[in-house]
Scaffold this motif. Structure first.
Motif, PDB file in Angstrom:
ATOM      1  N   SER A 191       1.167  -1.120   0.104  1.00 27.51           N
ATOM      2  CA  SER A 191       0.001  -0.076  -0.184  1.00 27.51           C
ATOM      3  C   SER A 191       0.947   1.366   0.062  1.00 27.51           C
ATOM      4  O   SER A 191       1.914   1.299   0.559  1.00 27.51           O
ATOM      5  CB  SER A 191      -0.758   0.128   1.174  1.00 27.51           C
ATOM      6  OG  SER A 191      -1.509  -1.271   1.445  1.00 27.51           O
ATOM      7  N   TYR A 192       0.483   2.427  -0.577  1.00 25.01           N
ATOM      8  CA  TYR A 192       0.984   3.527  -0.580  1.00 25.01           C
ATOM      9  C   TYR A 192       1.409   3.873   0.995  1.00 25.01           C
ATOM     10  O   TYR A 192       0.571   3.822   1.709  1.00 25.01           O
ATOM     11  CB  TYR A 192       0.448   4.726  -1.408  1.00 25.01           C
ATOM     12  CG  TYR A 192       1.027   5.899  -1.330  1.00 25.01           C
ATOM     13  CD1 TYR A 192       2.201   6.048  -2.268  1.00 25.01           C
ATOM     14  CD2 TYR A 192       0.912   7.107  -0.454  1.00 25.01           C
ATOM     15  CE1 TYR A 192       2.959   7.417  -2.139  1.00 25.01           C
ATOM     16  CE2 TYR A 192       1.511   8.242  -0.290  1.00 25.01           C
ATOM     17  CZ  TYR A 192       2.450   8.418  -1.275  1.00 25.01           C
ATOM     18  OH  TYR A 192       3.177   9.479  -1.324  1.00 25.01           O
ATOM     19  N   ALA A 426      -4.109   1.197 -11.982  1.00 26.10           N
ATOM     20  CA  ALA A 426      -5.225   1.727 -11.058  1.00 26.10           C
ATOM     21  C   ALA A 426      -5.078   1.546  -9.752  1.00 26.10           C
ATOM     22  O   ALA A 426      -5.461   2.277  -8.837  1.00 26.10           O
ATOM     23  CB  ALA A 426      -6.584   0.946 -11.596  1.00 26.10           C
ATOM     24  N   VAL A 427      -4.279   0.509  -9.314  1.00 22.01           N
ATOM     25  CA  VAL A 427      -3.936  -0.058  -8.221  1.00 22.01           C
ATOM     26  C   VAL A 427      -2.939   1.086  -7.348  1.00 22.01           C
ATOM     27  O   VAL A 427      -3.113   1.432  -6.233  1.00 22.01           O
ATOM     28  CB  VAL A 427      -3.141  -1.167  -7.814  1.00 22.01           C
ATOM     29  CG1 VAL A 427      -2.548  -1.961  -6.545  1.00 22.01           C
ATOM     30  CG2 VAL A 427      -3.993  -2.400  -8.595  1.00 22.01           C
ATOM     31  N   ASN A 428      -2.100   1.733  -8.215  1.00 24.27           N
ATOM     32  CA  ASN A 428      -1.228   2.586  -7.862  1.00 24.27           C
ATOM     33  C   ASN A 428      -2.159   4.004  -7.321  1.00 24.27           C
ATOM     34  O   ASN A 428      -2.092   4.713  -6.394  1.00 24.27           O
ATOM     35  CB  ASN A 428      -0.191   3.119  -8.494  1.00 24.27           C
ATOM     36  CG  ASN A 428       0.941   2.129  -9.022  1.00 24.27           C
ATOM     37  OD1 ASN A 428       0.530   0.966  -9.698  1.00 24.27           O
ATOM     38  ND2 ASN A 428       1.963   1.904  -8.165  1.00 24.27           N
ATOM     39  N   LEU A 429      -2.839   4.347  -8.364  1.00 18.28           N
ATOM     40  CA  LEU A 429      -3.747   5.365  -8.294  1.00 18.28           C
ATOM     41  C   LEU A 429      -4.449   5.357  -6.815  1.00 18.28           C
ATOM     42  O   LEU A 429      -4.817   6.359  -6.222  1.00 18.28           O
ATOM     43  CB  LEU A 429      -4.680   5.764  -9.558  1.00 18.28           C
ATOM     44  CG  LEU A 429      -3.874   6.271 -10.738  1.00 18.28           C
ATOM     45  CD1 LEU A 429      -4.812   5.886 -12.028  1.00 18.28           C
ATOM     46  CD2 LEU A 429      -3.204   7.612 -10.528  1.00 18.28           C
ATOM     47  N   ALA A 430      -5.102   4.308  -6.737  1.00 18.74           N
ATOM     48  CA  ALA A 430      -5.926   4.118  -5.555  1.00 18.74           C
ATOM     49  C   ALA A 430      -5.009   3.935  -4.280  1.00 18.74           C
ATOM     50  O   ALA A 430      -5.625   3.807  -3.177  1.00 18.74           O
ATOM     51  CB  ALA A 430      -6.764   2.974  -5.651  1.00 18.74           C
ATOM     52  N   GLY A 431      -3.567   3.545  -4.300  1.00 18.26           N
ATOM     53  CA  GLY A 431      -2.663   3.614  -3.134  1.00 18.26           C
ATOM     54  C   GLY A 431      -2.912   2.083  -2.673  1.00 18.26           C
ATOM     55  O   GLY A 431      -2.525   1.615  -1.555  1.00 18.26           O
ATOM     56  N   LEU A 432      -3.623   1.118  -3.440  1.00 17.75           N
ATOM     57  CA  LEU A 432      -3.882  -0.265  -2.662  1.00 17.75           C
ATOM     58  C   LEU A 432      -2.592  -1.273  -3.012  1.00 17.75           C
ATOM     59  O   LEU A 432      -1.685  -1.042  -3.761  1.00 17.75           O
ATOM     60  CB  LEU A 432      -5.112  -0.882  -3.492  1.00 17.75           C
ATOM     61  CG  LEU A 432      -6.348  -0.295  -3.278  1.00 17.75           C
ATOM     62  CD1 LEU A 432      -7.249  -0.728  -4.176  1.00 17.75           C
ATOM     63  CD2 LEU A 432      -6.461   0.221  -1.781  1.00 17.75           C
ATOM     64  N   PRO A 433      -2.411  -2.335  -2.202  1.00 20.82           N
ATOM     65  CA  PRO A 433      -1.459  -3.255  -2.578  1.00 20.82           C
ATOM     66  C   PRO A 433      -1.847  -4.308  -3.430  1.00 20.82           C
ATOM     67  O   PRO A 433      -3.073  -4.481  -3.646  1.00 20.82           O
ATOM     68  CB  PRO A 433      -1.293  -4.006  -0.822  1.00 20.82           C
ATOM     69  CG  PRO A 433      -2.823  -3.956  -0.287  1.00 20.82           C
ATOM     70  CD  PRO A 433      -3.287  -2.509  -1.009  1.00 20.82           C
TER      71      PRO A 433
END
Lengths: 485, 95, 476
Positions: A191-192, A426-433
């Motif tokens: 996660s971010y 999209a995972v990076n944009l949402a900050g998810l792992p």
């Protein structure tokens, strides 16, 4: 021995089956033998590594139980390392020796890991094939005519080719997961904010995240136990408490709710990848998980939004490379303006310059609302899609990349290259792992499956991946000794 | 949105990147293609959506006002392109 | 034609934190070049900012002192431009969500009336380094000691209408930040800097004229002169039928003119966007309350208190509260002498005149407040006369002796011994027979002359009223 996981090596070191010095020596020898062909390492630090290894051996003898003690590791050349060159894959930093260690590096040093060297990467992490590196492309160990993926291609290829036990990488839009997928290894983007960014050379500050590239989910968990956690040097590092990532690896997947996004199974997806992912979902069902479809309606906007947010942040992050205090400076500048212009034009490669220009344009007067602000709004829509999906499922599963590794030099169109990351961005944009694990082959090339989790659900992802790896052997497959040549 | 050669020059100047006349054509067409991709965003209505700068709502941490750094000039300037009397040298700045 | 100036000020004050805004490097004035610049200050790759809590607190203090709305959610932004003294290639500042919102301060005009000047906002930002141009022939030297130092930029509404008002506004800001102890605010050292926006319009018109910005003025006096010079220039242009170009100008104090800084005009597009390396700063009510409780007594309130508690005039109270140092000094004097009016006279008169003449600030005054208080006490208890007190004061300037030691050693103690005074009086009567006769004939004004003679004989030490009484007694 070199093909073993960290967990296995750790046992071998403790039982004196092998010493860290022997192990380190063996890796260094293999690197020396094959690096010319694979180009995975930009720098190796033999002397330092052997010194660290011998110290580790002493500590092992003293009974120190740290699981990373004496384990030979490779760092992506984006992490600042004191006394070892840190190039970020760029001519701009070709001779840059950082005066300080990145937090992740100092944590791993403290844990007793042995630094073998710094791995090749796309210049400033901008690329999906490793072809933008100033130091030349990395070759995929499964087939040296193919790319290893990017930007952490050097780390992924090094792990796949047994040129290290485990490696660090960074992921801004898929840069850990996609090369892991192309090279048939395990790659976790936390996660971010889960891992400190101090000392990790910035590409896009609100998206960048460091994580492990490893031979198994269990190894990724072992590394996460060292690198995760808040850092007072990084304002954006999360204060959410860390857990022991190895603790829940063996939890049963019975009752696990897996969401499969229909947007990840659209026309661009190659048949062999789709087939492999479908088979993997069956494995999960056998393990007691249930599969439902989920909707990520704005997924197609993730690449457009990303190519505003990431270049915009990068355009500012890369302004510091001006030839004044460190790094490359052009020869004989005639005046200040000439120094700026030539230093940056000669020091950066074309993809980096392109992204700086896009970012500069997106932030410039008159375009901010239409581009930057619009992208930040879309970012929220994308986050909302995930939030909604996670109301009904525990994890989201799909392919990491639309296809297996492509040929070196095959993709020269930037837009086509950008769309390579359609499932990961999209995972990076949402900050998810998100984690990518090997699930099969298309021809002789590995296929990767991505598992996406809720924020800070790394332990769950590692548990799901580990359980899959308990019933499958894909992660144990190795490229041939001649790397497919 | 149109992106022409004069925009290329303007943006290149802002970013301090030299684009030669040989390169300008390609730069323009590449960036135009990318902007075309980006412009897919314009198809969605986002009027009521709050922009998102950070993945998770967090609060800035604060550092206590203490001096934690020592003078390390000699070490830090070892990697500088040009230094004299402790100053970083650049071509004359004209104000 | 009657012209009116419309002036807005952007004042930068360096916040007097121990360390920089985003790094733990010392932030002192005058260190050797680049000895206060760590990896973050040099914008080394991979370095990140963390906000200094004291800088935030100081900004909030300032906001509360000017009655401003405190931003509960403030956001840092990047302002992008290339300059060798700006290591990151962007300055971290606050654009849309500053820590301090709208507030105001009141200034005293020359006629004694008060005017309220609105403050649009005050935001926290980082300072740039310094470029040195004179040491090298074809090169400039860059010193980054100052880079990353915390600044508070205070932006006024365009409500100032004369150079004098602008100076009064600046002095008031200066006094407030010094009272709050958030900045040294020394213009000569650059810890207080001022950019002035000036435009003119016909009196009575509402529409603002085209403005010019005069950058980086470094003294109160130059602010006044620069504004006057710039308004004159603008008037001349308009009266000659020309128009004003919106531009940045520089004040040349040797020629007393402003000149265009064309180099600054190259299409600057700062491409502001939220700084992704920092999160929004959230401030809650309890934090604001706790800072409110720490606020010192501010100039306006202190002035009112001086007027009521010490029975001073508006003017004297104004002078005595114009800086915290003077106010504190005055209050120590009062404590020691218990005479607020005499103390006010001495502080606003002799003391300030002396400091002015010697070009000293109060902190290095050769006469300590305790000594001045003691001196005034000696006037009150009739040990010395007011006139002798002046001599004692002058002596104190150049000696390390206490007031009583000076009086003792120089033998300045007022003579109150009746026998001694009688001796003096008899001598004066003997030496001035004519005046004695005149006095006897009723010419009262001669008495003053005779008292004067007696005082002269006593070298000022005799008590004048005692002398006068005795003279009258002996002569009649």
């Amino acid at each position: 021995m070199l093909e073993k996981t960290v967990a296995e090596l750790s046992k071998a070191l403790r039982s004196q089956e092998v010493s860290s010095v022997e192990l380190t020596q063996a890796y260094l020898e293999k690197i020396a033998a094959v690096n010319e062909r694979l180009n995975t390492y930009i720098t190796t630090c033999d002397e330092l590594a052997l010194k660290q290894a011998s110290k580790a051996d002493q500590l092992i003898a003293d009974g120190n139980q740290n699981p990373l003690l004496g384990i030979p590791i490779a760092h992506k050349d984006i992490f600042c390392t004191k006394n070892i060159k840190t190039t970020c894959g760029s001519k701009m930093l070709e001779n840059f020796v950082s005066p300080y260690d990145a937090t992740i590096v100092s944590k791993l040093n403290k844990a007793g890991a042995v630094t073998l060297g710094k791995t090749n990467m796309d210049e400033f992490a901008m690329g999906s094939s490793n072809e933008t590196s100033y130091f030349g492309s990395v070759k995929n160990p499964w087939d040296t005519s193919k790319v290893p993926g990017g930007s952490s291609g050097g780390s992924a290829a090094a792990v796949a080719a047994d040129l290290c036990a485990i490696a660090t990488g960074t992921d801004t839009g898929g840069s850990i997961r996609q090369p892991a997928s192309f090279c048939g290894v395990t790659g976790l983007k936390p996660s971010y904010g889960r891992v400190s960014r101090w000392g990790m050379i910035a590409f896009a500050s609100s998206l960048d995240q460091a994580g492990p590239i490893s031979k198994s989910a269990e190894d990724a968990a072992i590394l996460m136990n060292v690198i995760a956690g808040p850092d007072n040097l990084d304002s954006t590092s999360s204060r959410t408490p860390v857990v022991d990532y190895t603790l829940n690896l063996n939890d049963s997947l019975y009752g696990l709710k897996i969401g499969v996004p229909k947007q990840h199974f659209t026309e661009g997806l190659s048949a062999d990848v789709e087939e492999s992912i479908r088979l993997s979902l069956k494995e999960f069902e056998k393990l007691g998980a249930s599969i439902t479809q989920v909707d990520l309606p704005n997924n197609h906007l993730s690449v457009p939004a990303y190519y505003v947010v990431a270049p915009a942040e990068a355009s500012a992050n890369l302004s510091r490379y001006d030839g004044v205090r460190y790094g490359f400076r052009c020869d004989n500048p005639i005046d200040l303006e000439d120094m700026y212009m030539r230093t940056r034009s000669e020091g950066f490669g074309s993809e980096v310059k392109r992204r700086i220009m896009i970012g500069t344009y997106a932030l410039s007067a008159g375009y901010y609302d239409a581009y930057y602000q619009k992208a930040q709004k879309i970012r929220r829509l994308i986050k909302n899609d995930f939030d909604a999906a996670f109301e009904t499922v525990d994890v989201i599963v799909g392919p990491t990349s639309p296809h297996t590794a492509f040929s070196l030099g095959a993709t020269t169109d930037p837009v086509k290259m950008y769309l390579e990351d359609i499932y990961t961005i999209a995972v990076n944009l949402a900050g998810l792992p998100g984690i990518s694990i090997p699930t099969g082959f298309g021809g002789n090339l590995p296929i990767g499956m991505q598992i996406i989790g809720k924020e800070f659900a790394e332990a769950k992802l590692l548990n799901v991946a580990h359980q899959y790896q308990q019933v499958t052997e894909w992660h144990k497959s190795k490229p041939s000794e001649n790397f497919g040549e | 949105m149109a992106f022409d050669k004069s925009e290329v020059s303007k943006v290149a100047q802002l970013a301090r990147i030299k684009i030669t006349s040989d390169e300008i054509e390609e730069v323009e067409s590449r960036i135009t293609e990318i902007l075309h991709l980006i412009d897919q965003m314009q198809s969605v209505d986002t009027d009521s959506i709050e922009p998102m700068s950070h993945p998770f709502g967090g609060t800035q941490i604060l550092r206590s006002d203490t001096i934690t750094e020592e003078n390390n000039r000699d070490e830090l300037q070892k990697i500088a392109p040009k230094v004299e009397n402790g100053l970083f040298l650049v071509p004359k700045v004209i104000e | 034609m009657v012209w009116e100036s419309v002036i807005g000020l952007e004042v930068h004050v360096s916040l007097s934190t121990a360390s920089k805004l985003f790094s733990g490097t010392a932030s002192n004035f005058g260190a050797d070049p680049n000895t206060q610049a760590n990896v973050f200050d040099l914008a080394m790759p991979g370095t990140l900012p963390v906000l200094n809590e004291e800088a935030l607190k100081m900004a909030v203090k300032f906001g509360l002192a000017i009655g401003a709305q405190i931003g509960k959610h403030s956001v840092f932004d990047r302002k992008n431009y290339f300059y060798p003294d700006l290591p990151k290639g962007y300055q971290v500042t606050q654009l849309d969500f500053p820590t301090v919102g709208k507030g105001s301060i009141s200034i005293t005009l020359e006629d004694g009336s008060e005017k309220v000047i609105g403050i649009t906002r005050a935001h926290i930002e980082e300072n740039a380094g310094k470029s040195l141009h004179d040491e090298f022939s074809n090169e400039s030297g860059i010193d980054l000691n100052r880079a990353g130092e915390p600044l508070l930029e205070i932006v006024s509404e365009p409500e100032i209408t004369s150079a004098k008002e602008a100076v009064a506004y600046l002095k008031k800001l200066h006094s407030i930040v010094r009272y709050l102890d958030i900045s040294d605010a020394i213009m000569a050292q650059g810890s207080m800097r001022c950019d002035v926006n000036v435009s003119i319009r016909k009196q009575g018109e509402n529409k603002l004229g085209t403005r010019t910005e005069i950058k980086n003025i470094n003294s109160f006096r130059f602010v006044e002169k620069a504004i006057n010079s710039e308004t004159e220039r603008q008037q001349e242009i308009i009266e000659d039928g020309g128009s004003i170009t919106q531009e940045t100008r520089r004040y040349d104090s040797t020629k007393d003119i402003t000149t265009s800084m064309r180099s600054k005009e190259i299409a600057n597009d700062y491409r502001y966007f939220p700084e992704p390396d920092l999160l929004p700063v959230k401030i809650d009510e309890s934090y604001i309350k706790s800072i409110e409780q720490e606020l010192p007594e501010l100039p306006d309130i202190k002035k009112d208190r001086f007027m009521t508690e010490y029975q001073l005039s508006t003017y004297d109270s104004g002078v005595l509260t114009s800086s915290l140092e003077i106010a504190d000094y005055y209050e120590i004097v009062v404590k020691h002498c218990q005479d607020s009016k005499l103390a006010a006279n001495w502080v606003t008169g002799n003391l300030l005149a002396m400091l002015n003449q010697l070009e000293l600030d109060l902190a290095s005054s050769p006469v300590r407040a305790e000594d001045l208080g003691c001196l005034i006490s000696r006037i009150k208890d009739k040990t010395i006369s007011g006139k002798i007190a002046k001599t004692v004061f002058d002596t104190l300037i150049n000696s390390n002796l206490s007031v009583d030691e000076v009086i003792e050693q120089k033998g300045l103690k007022q003579v109150t011994d009746t026998a001694a005074i009688e001796e003096l009086v008899m001598q004066v009567i003997d030496e001035n027979p004519d005046q004695v006769i005149q006095l006897r004939e009723g010419k009262e004004q001669v008495l003053g002359y005779l008292v004067g003679q007696a005082m002269k004989l006593s070298q000022g030490k005799a008590n004048p009223s005692q002398v006068s009484q005795l003279l009258k007694l002996k002569i009649q």
